[in-house]
Design an enzyme around this catalytic site. Structure first.
Site, mmCIF file in Angstrom:
data_model
loop_
_atom_site.group_PDB
_atom_site.id
_atom_site.type_symbol
_atom_site.label_atom_id
_atom_site.label_comp_id
_atom_site.label_asym_id
_atom_site.label_seq_id
_atom_site.Cartn_x
_atom_site.Cartn_y
_atom_site.Cartn_z
ATOM 1 N N GLU A 44 40.718 38.207 46.624
ATOM 2 C CA GLU A 44 40.289 38.736 45.328
ATOM 3 C C GLU A 44 41.556 39.004 44.543
ATOM 4 O OE1 GLU A 44 40.195 41.055 42.648
ATOM 5 O OE2 GLU A 44 38.923 42.587 43.578
ATOM 6 N N CYS A 65 40.552 45.778 38.743
ATOM 7 C CA CYS A 65 40.496 44.319 38.625
ATOM 8 C C CYS A 65 39.397 43.861 37.680
ATOM 9 C CB CYS A 65 40.305 43.690 40.008
ATOM 10 S SG CYS A 65 38.859 44.290 40.900
#
Length: 518
Positions: free
Chosen positions: A249, A283
Site C-alpha cells: 500500500e 494515505c
C-alpha cells in the site's frame, strides 16, 4: 551524536556501533524512549522461532485463534488510556486522532473473529463436467507460515496490527518491523500479547532501521509493506530475489470532486477534516479538490472559514485540540517544499502556508488556490495539512483532472446522491466515497486497495485475510476401477471413445454432438 549514540541526518536515524535508537516527541522534540537497533541475524532468529510455533497455531482453527485475539481485544479496551498516552508521545497526534487507532483494532478483531471461518473455511466445488463426476473437489486456504509486516509512522497501530490481525486469524505467525520514528506503542501491545494475555509465540516485533526491514523481507514467507512508492519498489525488488509474495500500500494523491448540486456545508466540513485529519498524514486524505464553477466561490469561502477555525497544537485528555504535530521531520520538509513551489508558481495560500515557529514540528493547516497540475502540490503525495482547490467547468473536467495522476488509492465525490454516484463510478481508484471522506477505511466489509502506483493487494473483506493464505485444491477420486480411460496403454478404442465423449459434452449444437458436420 545523541546520548544513545545515534545521529539524525535529515531526520533519519543512522546505524552506528551503538545498539540503541532514540524516539522523539514531535510536539516538543524531547526524547521519549529508546529501542534496540536489531542486526539481521537477530531478525532471522525471531522469524525462525515464530516459524517453529506456527503449525500449532494453525491447528487451533479460526475459533481457537479467535479466542486469543478476543483476549487481546479486552486488553486493548482495558488499557486504552495507556495506549493513547504512548501514541501521543511518539507521534505528536492530538488525542482525538489517536483514539481512532484502538477503536479500529477492536472493531477489526470482531470483524475477522466472526467471519474468518467463512472467508477461509474449506469450500466444496461442484464439478463443471460429467467427466469429473467421480471426483470430489475441495479448496482449502493454508496460511503463509511467517508474515512480515513493515509499517509506517503515521498510524503505528492501525497499519501494523491492522494487517497482523487478519494474518493471525488466517493461522500465520507475524513479525512486525515498525518505523523507527514510532516504535513504542506497537512494542507495548506486543509485550501484552506475550506476557499479559499469554498469547502463543506467534507474534513479535523487531526494531531497527532499513537494514532491519531488509532482513525481515529475506526471512519471511509473505511481506506486507505500507509506505512510499519509492521504498515499496525496493521491497518488491528484494522480495523478488526469493520469490516472496508481497502486498503493497503505497500512498495516494486523493481527489475530491464537488458538484454543483452538492450540500456545500457538508462538502466543506468534509474537506477540512478529510484534508487536515492527523495533520494530513493519511494515505487516503483529501489532497486535491475540484469544484464546479457555479458553486466554487461559496464552497471556497466555507472551506476557508472551517480550516481557519482549526485549533493546532499539543493536547491531552482534558484540553482538546484539532490538529497535532508532523511526525517525521523529513515529511515536514516535503510539505514545505511543495507549498513553496506552488506559491512560486502563482498559487495563493488563503490559510496557512508555512511552518509554525517555536518548539515542536508543526505546519499550518493550508488552503491553496490558483493551483494547477504543473505544481508538485497537485501531482505528488503531500502527506501534510494542505489542500489545493481548482475551479472546473463541469463534471467531465473534474473527472479528467481527478484521474490525471499516477496514484489511485481513494477519492470522494459530493453532490446529489444519484449524480455523485454516477461520477464516482468513473473515478480511477480502489475506493470512492460518495458524500463522505475517509470512511472507506473503516468499512471492513469491502476491499480497500490501490490502483496504478498506489499498490498491489487489498485490505479488508475476504481478500484482506485470503491474501495471507496459499490456496490448495484437493481433487479426490471417490470411486474408480484399476485404470482410468486416459491411462496407459493407449488404444484406438479408448482414444475414439474419449474423442466421442468430448464432442458430446462440449459441442454447442446437437448436430456436432452427434458427430455430424455443423
Amino acid at each position: 551524536m545523541t546520548a544513545a549514540g545515534k545521529a539524525r541526518i535529515n531526520g533519519q536515524q543512522e546505524r552506528t556501533g551503538d545498539p540503541d535508537l532514540e524516539v522523539f516527541n514531535p510536539a516538543d522534540g524531547s526524547v521519549v524512549g529508546v529501542v534496540p537497533d536489531m542486526p539481521p541475524p537477530d531478525v532471522s532468529a525471531y522469524a525462525e522461532r515464530l516459524r517453529a510455533a506456527q503449525p500449532a497455531w494453525e491447528a487451533f482453527g479460526p475459533e481457537g485463534r479467535g479466542e486469543h485475539l478476543r483476549n487481546w481485544l479486552n486488553w486493548i479496551v482495558d488499557n486504552q488510556d495507556r495506549i493513547l498516552d504512548t501514541m501521543q508521545r511518539e507521534t505528536g497526534k492530538v488525542r482525538a486522532d489517536a483514539t481512532n487507532e484502538p477503536a479500529y483494532l477492536t472493531d477489526l478483531i470482531n470483524f475477522y473473529g466472526s467471519r474468518a471461518a467463512g472467508f477461509i473455511g474449506e469450500e466444496a466445488i461442484r464439478p463443471h463436467s460429467p467427466l469429473l463426476a467421480s471426483k470430489k473437489l475441495r479448496v482449502q486456504y493454508r496460511p503463509h507460515p511467517v508474515v512480515g509486516i513493515i509499517s509506517p509512522w503515521n498510524f503505528p497501530l492501525i497499519l501494523s496490527l491492522g494487517d497482523a490481525i487478519p494474518a493471525l486469524m488466517a493461522g500465520a505467525a507475524v513479525v512486525v518491523k515498525p518505523s523507527e520514528f514510532t516504535p513504542l506503542g506497537i512494542a507495548e501491545v506486543a509485550a501484552a500479547w506475550k506476557h499479559e494475555i499469554g498469547g502463543p509465540d506467534v507474534f513479535d516485533v523487531v526494531q531497527g532501521i532499513g537494514e532491519t526491514g531488509g532482513a525481515l523481507v529475506d526471512n519471511v514467507d509473505f511481506v506486507q509493506f505500507t509506505g512510499s512508492d519509492r521504498t515499496g519498489r525496493k521491497v518488491m525488488a528484494r522480495a523478488a530475489e526469493t520469490l516472496t509474495p508481497v502486498s503493497l500500500e503505497l500512498g495516494g494523491k486523493d481527489p475530491m470532486i464537488v458538484l454543483r448540486d452538492a450540500d456545500l456545508d457538508r462538502a466543506a466540513n468534509a474537506a477540512a477534516w478529510g484534508g487536515m485529519f492527523n495533520s494530513g498524514q493519511v494515505c487516503i486524505s483529501v489532497e486535491r479538490i475540484y469544484v464546479e464553477e457555479p458553486v466554487y466561490d461559496e464552497f471556497l469561502a466555507k472551506l476557508t472559514a472551517e480550516v481557519g477555525r482549526i485549533r493546532q497544537g499539543s493536547d491531552d485528555a482534558r484540553n482538546p485540540k484539532d490538529v497535532g504535530a508532523m511526525t517525521s521531520p523529513n515529511q515536514t520538509a516535503i510539505v514545505e517544499g511543495q507549498v513553496d513551489d506552488a506559491l512560486a508558481g502563482g498559487a495563493r495560500a488563503l490559510t496557512g502556508g508555512k511552518r509554525v515557529p517555536g518548539p515542536g514540528d508543526y505546519f499550518e493547516p493550508t488552503v491553496l488556490v490558483d493551483v494547477d497540475h504543473s505544481m508538485k502540490v497537485m501531482r505528488d503525495e503531500t502527506f501534510g495539512p494542505v489542500v489545493g482547490v481548482m475551479k472546473v467547468d463541469d463534471a467531465e473536467e473534474a473527472l479528467r483532472l481527478a484521474n490525471d495522476t499516477r496514484y489511485g488509492l481513494s477519492g470522494s465525490v459530493f453532490g446529489s446522491r444519484d449524480n455523485a454516484e454516477r461520477v464516482a463510478r468513473r473515478v480511477e481508484c480502489g475506493a470512492v466515497n460518495v458524500n463522505d471522506v475517509l470512511v472507506n477505511y473503516f468499512a471492513s466489509d469491502v476491499p480497500m486497495g490501490g490502483w496504478k502506483e498506489s499498490g498491489i493487494g487489498y485490505r479488508h473483506g475476504a481478500q484482506g485475510i485470503r491474501k495471507f493464505c496459499r490456496t490448495e485444491s484437493l481433487v479426490i477420486t471417490r470411486f474408480a476401477g484399476k485404470r482410468e480411460p486416459t491411462w496407459y496403454p493407449y488404444t484406438r478404442g479408448k482414444r475414439g471413445l474419449i474423442a466421442r465423449l468430448t464432442t458430446l459434452l462440449n459441442a454447442r449444437d446437437w448436430r456436432r454432438r452427434l458427430g455430424l458436420r455443423g
